[in-house]
Write a protein that holds these residues in place. Structure first.
Motif, mmCIF file in Angstrom:
data_model
loop_
_atom_site.group_PDB
_atom_site.id
_atom_site.type_symbol
_atom_site.label_atom_id
_atom_site.label_comp_id
_atom_site.label_asym_id
_atom_site.label_seq_id
_atom_site.Cartn_x
_atom_site.Cartn_y
_atom_site.Cartn_z
ATOM 1 N N VAL A 115 59.262 43.007 74.834
ATOM 2 C CA VAL A 115 60.692 43.173 74.520
ATOM 3 C C VAL A 115 61.227 43.029 76.526
ATOM 4 N N ARG A 116 60.452 42.693 76.929
ATOM 5 C CA ARG A 116 60.763 43.372 78.466
ATOM 6 C C ARG A 116 61.031 41.089 78.854
ATOM 7 N N THR A 117 60.763 40.064 78.720
ATOM 8 C CA THR A 117 60.773 38.629 78.396
ATOM 9 C C THR A 117 62.485 38.357 78.978
ATOM 10 N N PRO A 118 63.535 38.918 78.471
ATOM 11 C CA PRO A 118 64.712 38.629 78.724
ATOM 12 C C PRO A 118 64.820 38.893 80.106
ATOM 13 N N ARG A 119 64.884 40.476 80.152
ATOM 14 C CA ARG A 119 65.059 40.795 81.343
ATOM 15 C C ARG A 119 63.996 39.854 82.901
ATOM 16 N N LEU A 120 62.708 39.690 82.554
ATOM 17 C CA LEU A 120 62.105 38.683 83.243
ATOM 18 C C LEU A 120 62.518 37.647 83.521
ATOM 19 N N ILE A 121 62.991 37.077 82.665
ATOM 20 C CA ILE A 121 64.114 35.495 82.652
ATOM 21 C C ILE A 121 64.971 35.932 83.648
ATOM 22 N N GLY A 122 65.493 37.253 83.164
ATOM 23 C CA GLY A 122 67.308 36.953 83.781
ATOM 24 C C GLY A 122 68.102 35.966 83.147
ATOM 25 N N ARG A 123 69.656 36.723 83.252
ATOM 26 C CA ARG A 123 70.809 35.759 82.672
ATOM 27 C C ARG A 123 70.711 34.541 83.438
ATOM 28 N N ASN A 124 70.745 32.939 83.165
ATOM 29 C CA ASN A 124 70.668 32.352 83.050
ATOM 30 C C ASN A 124 69.289 31.782 84.096
ATOM 31 N N ARG A 125 68.497 32.274 83.659
ATOM 32 C CA ARG A 125 67.079 31.929 84.137
ATOM 33 C C ARG A 125 66.836 32.910 86.511
ATOM 34 N N SER A 126 68.096 33.456 86.272
ATOM 35 C CA SER A 126 67.997 34.348 87.896
ATOM 36 C C SER A 126 67.006 34.561 87.691
ATOM 37 N N MET A 127 66.214 35.348 87.356
ATOM 38 C CA MET A 127 65.173 36.830 87.952
ATOM 39 C C MET A 127 63.790 36.002 87.496
ATOM 40 N N VAL A 128 63.556 34.559 86.800
ATOM 41 C CA VAL A 128 62.043 34.054 86.974
ATOM 42 C C VAL A 128 62.268 33.189 88.236
ATOM 43 N N GLU A 129 63.327 33.232 88.468
ATOM 44 C CA GLU A 129 63.727 31.704 89.860
ATOM 45 C C GLU A 129 63.679 32.860 91.179
ATOM 46 N N THR A 130 64.647 34.106 91.174
ATOM 47 C CA THR A 130 64.544 34.963 91.979
ATOM 48 C C THR A 130 63.055 34.956 92.833
ATOM 49 N N LEU A 131 61.828 35.364 91.697
ATOM 50 C CA LEU A 131 60.787 36.038 91.563
ATOM 51 C C LEU A 131 59.484 33.999 91.962
ATOM 52 N N SER A 132 60.083 33.462 91.496
ATOM 53 C CA SER A 132 59.264 32.500 92.136
ATOM 54 C C SER A 132 60.014 31.547 93.441
ATOM 55 N N SER A 133 60.739 31.775 94.232
ATOM 56 C CA SER A 133 61.377 30.777 94.807
ATOM 57 C C SER A 133 61.751 32.225 96.460
ATOM 58 N N GLU A 134 61.335 33.328 96.011
ATOM 59 C CA GLU A 134 60.812 34.481 97.113
ATOM 60 C C GLU A 134 59.607 34.880 97.605
ATOM 61 N N THR A 135 58.284 34.615 96.261
ATOM 62 C CA THR A 135 57.784 34.627 96.962
ATOM 63 C C THR A 135 56.835 33.219 97.013
ATOM 64 N N GLY A 136 57.275 32.129 96.571
ATOM 65 C CA GLY A 136 56.403 31.047 96.503
ATOM 66 C C GLY A 136 55.505 30.563 95.795
ATOM 67 N N CYS A 137 55.405 31.579 94.224
ATOM 68 C CA CYS A 137 54.704 31.021 93.492
ATOM 69 C C CYS A 137 55.220 30.287 92.520
ATOM 70 N N GLU A 138 54.152 29.355 91.968
ATOM 71 C CA GLU A 138 54.396 29.062 90.095
ATOM 72 C C GLU A 138 54.965 30.272 89.350
ATOM 73 N N VAL A 139 55.610 30.261 88.831
ATOM 74 C CA VAL A 139 56.137 31.603 87.791
ATOM 75 C C VAL A 139 56.485 31.188 86.465
ATOM 76 N N VAL A 140 56.151 31.843 85.204
ATOM 77 C CA VAL A 140 55.778 30.663 83.770
ATOM 78 C C VAL A 140 56.240 32.238 82.858
#
Length: 201
Positions: A115-140
């Motif tokens: 049930v937390r996946t929508p928040r991990l992805i974020g609105r318009n993918r904002s959260m997952v893109e933040t996690l990826s861009s700020e750490t330099g990691c690939e994240v799916v």
């Protein structure tokens, strides 16, 4: 269902605090191979239903009689797939036909509440893109509550895992995306003020 009531546009939505994953056709999932059968694999997708991945989807051809499918996927392997069909009268069928799908051969997989996946992805993918861009990691982020990451260092991976669990614990914290960004930059020693501060010491 226990959750929080939220007003969205002209409707009330219940945001669940706990729950399981119910497959939907087209969902991206990260599955764990539980059993190898004659013509495919039984895959755990963190759901009341065990998914089935047909051998032909992985091989791109029919499975030959007596062929050892463990050469391609074995028990304990993770696989990135999509839900191809599901009608609740039978177990969901997975497919690995598509870009980026198939056996996961590198990186790390962690589990969070589905049930937390929508928040991990974020609105318009904002959260997952933040996690990826700020750490330099690939994240799916799989819709079934599994997250795959591939980082350049163990230190960065540990930080990313920590942020993922933070998001899982505090999904409804106001300004969570900015909080996560700030924490990552602080831990990695990034100048939060940005390039302008460096240009004007």
């Amino acid at each position: 269902m226990i959750g929080l009531l939220e007003q969205r546009e002209n409707q009330l939505v219940v945001l669940p605090l706990e729950g399981v994953y119910y497959p939907r056709v087209g969902d991206l999932v990260i599955g764990l191979v539980e059993d190898v059968e004659l013509y495919g694999w039984n895959v755990d997708i963190v759901s009341p239903y065990i998914a089935y991945l047909q051998g032909s989807s992985v091989l791109g051809r029919p499975v030959n009689s007596g062929e050892d499918l463990r050469r391609y996927l074995n028990v304990g392997d993770y696989v990135m797939a999509k839900v191809e069909s599901f009608d609740r009268s039978s177990n969901p069928i997975l497919t690995v036909k598509g870009k980026g799908l198939g056996r996961i051969s590198k990186g790390t997989v962690v589990d969070v509440s589905p049930v937390r996946t929508p928040r991990l992805i974020g609105r318009n993918r904002s959260m997952v893109e933040t996690l990826s861009s700020e750490t330099g990691c690939e994240v799916v982020v799989g819709q079934n509550g599994r997250v795959w990451m591939n980082c350049s260092s163990k230190e960065t991976e540990d930080l990313l895992v920590e942020m993922i669990y933070l998001i899982e614990r505090e999904p409804y914290t106001k300004g969570l995306t900015e909080k996560v960004k700030s924490l990552i930059r602080d831990r990695l020693g990034v100048n939060v003020a940005g390039p302008e501060a460096k240009a004007n010491p």
